[in-house]
Design an enzyme around this catalytic site. Structure first.
Site: not given
Length: 160
Positions: A93, A132
């Protein structure tokens, strides 16, 4: 020889749209926060009453290109920022979503002539995504800088 460069100042005429994926919103909300902080510090009105900035939430990163396309085609914005987070799992996915989101976002930019900033994190783990999005640095800030630079650069280029 002409040299063209974008700037991070003189943004009073710049209109920006930000499209944010709700899936993995623990990450994308942090990216949005960093993005808005940067835009605000560079002179973009980020208030709720702003006429320079609009946001749109979509279910996930796969849906980012469609809404980015509609916003870019509206003629209302000089730049669109897309924010998402796709975290690898045990199935393919991840690869499908990342491929379609990145191709779709790039296509929107090329087809409309409006810069569309690819602010989709693609990480192996939630920890990497969180790093991040604020734990170590917030890439939302970087995406906002890219938007300011590209918005002013495109404006400075000669008309076709």
């Amino acid at each position: 020889m002409a040299t063209f460069e974008g700037r991070f100042t003189d943004v009073q005429g710049l209109r920006i749209a930000v499209v944010i994926a709700r899936f993995n919103d623990l990450v994308t909300a942090k990216l949005l926060s960093g993005c808005l902080d940067c835009l605000g510090r560079h002179g973009i009105d980020t208030s709720a009453e702003s006429h320079q900035l609009d946001t749109a939430w979509v279910p996930g990163s796969f849906e980012l290109p469609l809404v980015a396309q509609q916003l870019a085609r509206s003629g209302r914005y000089q730049v669109v920022i897309t924010l998402g987070a796709v975290i690898r799992g045990d199935t393919p996915h991840f690869d499908v979503v990342v491929a379609e989101a990145s191709k779709g976002i790039a296509t929107v930019s090329r087809d409309t002539g409006v810069p569309v900033i690819f602010g989709v994190l693609t990480t192996d783990t939630m920890q990497q995504a969180l790093e991040r999005a604020g734990i170590k640095s917030n890439l939302g800030w970087s995406y906002a800088l890219q938007a300011l630079e590209m918005g002013s650069l495109v404006k400075a280029l000669p008309a076709a």
